[in-house]
Design an enzyme around this catalytic site. Structure first.
Site, PDB file in Angstrom:
ATOM      1  N   LYS A 187       0.834  -1.206   0.000  1.00 30.13           N
ATOM      2  CA  LYS A 187       0.000   0.000   0.000  1.00 30.13           C
ATOM      3  C   LYS A 187       0.863   1.248   0.000  1.00 30.13           C
ATOM      4  O   LYS A 187       2.010   1.236   0.448  1.00 30.13           O
ATOM      5  CB  LYS A 187      -0.935   0.010   1.208  1.00 30.13           C
ATOM      6  CG  LYS A 187      -0.225   0.265   2.535  1.00 30.13           C
ATOM      7  CD  LYS A 187      -1.177   0.335   3.703  1.00 30.13           C
ATOM      8  CE  LYS A 187      -0.405   0.588   5.001  1.00 30.13           C
ATOM      9  NZ  LYS A 187      -1.263   0.586   6.179  1.00 30.13           N
ATOM     10  N   ARG A 189       0.368   5.569   0.995  1.00 30.42           N
ATOM     11  CA  ARG A 189      -0.517   6.490   1.710  1.00 30.42           C
ATOM     12  C   ARG A 189      -0.333   7.917   1.195  1.00 30.42           C
ATOM     13  O   ARG A 189       0.779   8.332   0.889  1.00 30.42           O
ATOM     14  CB  ARG A 189      -0.212   6.490   3.217  1.00 30.42           C
ATOM     15  CG  ARG A 189      -0.619   5.234   3.966  1.00 30.42           C
ATOM     16  CD  ARG A 189      -0.451   5.479   5.462  1.00 30.42           C
ATOM     17  NE  ARG A 189      -0.689   4.285   6.271  1.00 30.42           N
ATOM     18  CZ  ARG A 189      -1.875   3.904   6.706  1.00 30.42           C
ATOM     19  NH1 ARG A 189      -2.941   4.601   6.374  1.00 30.42           N
ATOM     20  NH2 ARG A 189      -2.009   2.828   7.457  1.00 30.42           N
ATOM     21  N   ALA A 219      -9.536   1.348  10.423  1.00 26.98           N
ATOM     22  CA  ALA A 219      -9.974   0.196   9.617  1.00 26.98           C
ATOM     23  C   ALA A 219      -9.957   0.477   8.110  1.00 26.98           C
ATOM     24  O   ALA A 219     -10.475  -0.330   7.339  1.00 26.98           O
ATOM     25  CB  ALA A 219     -11.365  -0.290  10.049  1.00 26.98           C
ATOM     26  N   THR A 221      -7.276   0.522   6.027  1.00 26.57           N
ATOM     27  CA  THR A 221      -6.380  -0.409   5.332  1.00 26.57           C
ATOM     28  C   THR A 221      -6.958  -1.808   5.274  1.00 26.57           C
ATOM     29  O   THR A 221      -7.007  -2.448   4.220  1.00 26.57           O
ATOM     30  CB  THR A 221      -5.003  -0.443   6.041  1.00 26.57           C
ATOM     31  OG1 THR A 221      -4.416   0.855   5.996  1.00 26.57           O
ATOM     32  CG2 THR A 221      -4.075  -1.430   5.353  1.00 26.57           C
TER      33      THR A 221
END
Length: 305
Positions: A187, A189, A219, A221
């Site tokens: 991921k 950000r 919550a 991610t």
């Protein structure tokens, strides 16, 4: 003797029930301006004092613990052991950009200066944070309660996944123990608590996926990872995490997500009820650790992984 702060009393009572002892008498008096004072209502002179208190937000929980430690030291306790199932500020474990604090080290220093002789905690955000303390640290793992639960589900074609690369070590340990494949999510950000992009590394087609993490905050991610798993052909997606921070929109996100359930320990109280959230108690594990510390026995046999 076991004592508890205000917000961890529910857990301390379970620990005392497991140990077969009474929860110690402690009074926290609140004043009109927001200050509070701690008073032990029984003698603790020459005793080993175990103080149960997770340091989750708000900071009153940490301040209560510091005052409990100081009061115990001034009341001539023989040793003071802080039992902190959830160690707050743990995500601030390094300087990830210029001119920021290292909050985890600061909190560790405050606890040491206040007067603890030992720390019992569980699933620190980073294992190396044990080195922030100059006292012995008993670092427990939620896997002791999580793994039996996973095995009880008897899922076929099980795959262990991690919602970010940072948790790959923890997820890899689970996959090796359960002898099943490991899948990673990568991921990026834009800013804290907001995921910009996520990709799956591995195959989840027709698999029953279990996402493994140390904590769930907003919550964002873990629900994005669950939805992505289903889009890539997963049969079902569940999640396990040690600490139920679940702040802001977390409960609503979990409720609307592809997750069948999300399983936490009870290291933090969870007040916002969500049908998909389940909590497993760590009271017996903490009670056994306290007993072994008191009798100078090894605690390593408690670890499954």
């Amino acid at each position: 003797m076991v004592f508890s702060g205000t917000r961890s009393r529910y857990l301390a009572e379970k620990i005392c029930a497991s140990l077969g002892c009474e929860l110690g008498q402690l009074v926290i008096t609140h004043f009109a301006d927001g200050e509070f004072a701690v008073s032990y209502e029984e003698s603790i002179r020459g005793r080993d004092v175990f103080l149960v208190q997770s340091t989750f937000p708000n900071s009153d929980n940490l301040m209560e613990l510091l005052l409990m430690i100081d009061a115990a030291k001034r009341a001539s306790a023989r040793s003071i052991i802080a039992v902190i199932p959830y160690f707050g500020w743990a995500r601030q474990d390094r300087k990830d950009k210029p001119r920021v604090s290292i909050g985890a080290k600061l909190v560790a220093d405050m606890l040491s200066v206040a007067g603890i002789n030992r720390l019992i905690t569980m699933d620190l955000h980073a294992d190396q944070e044990q080195g922030f303390f100059d006292v012995p640290v008993d670092h427990l793992y939620a896997s002791s309660v999580m793994l039996p639960y996973i095995q009880s589900l008897k899922l076929e074609n099980l795959v262990i996944a991690t919602p970010d690369v940072g948790g790959s070590k923890r997820a890899s340990t689970y996959s090796k123990f359960l002898e099943c494949p490991l899948v990673l999510c990568n991921k990026t950000r834009r800013k804290p608590n907001e995921v910009a992009n996520m990709q799956i590394i591995g195959d989840v087609k027709d698999a029953n996926v279990i996402l493994v993490d140390d904590m769930v905050d907003t919550a964002g991610t873990i629900t994005k990872a669950a939805d992505l798993m289903m889009e890539n052909g997963a049969k079902s997606v569940r999640a396990i995490a040690s600490h139920c921070v679940m702040s802001g929109p977390a409960s609503e996100r979990v409720e609307k997500s592809a997750l069948e359930e999300i399983v936490f320990t009870d290291s933090i109280p969870y007040d916002n009820r969500c049908a998909k959230v389940k909590q497993l108690s760590i009271a017996d594990m903490l009670a056994e650790t306290i007993r072994r510390v008191e009798t100078n026995e090894s605690i390593s046999s408690q670890y499954l992984i």
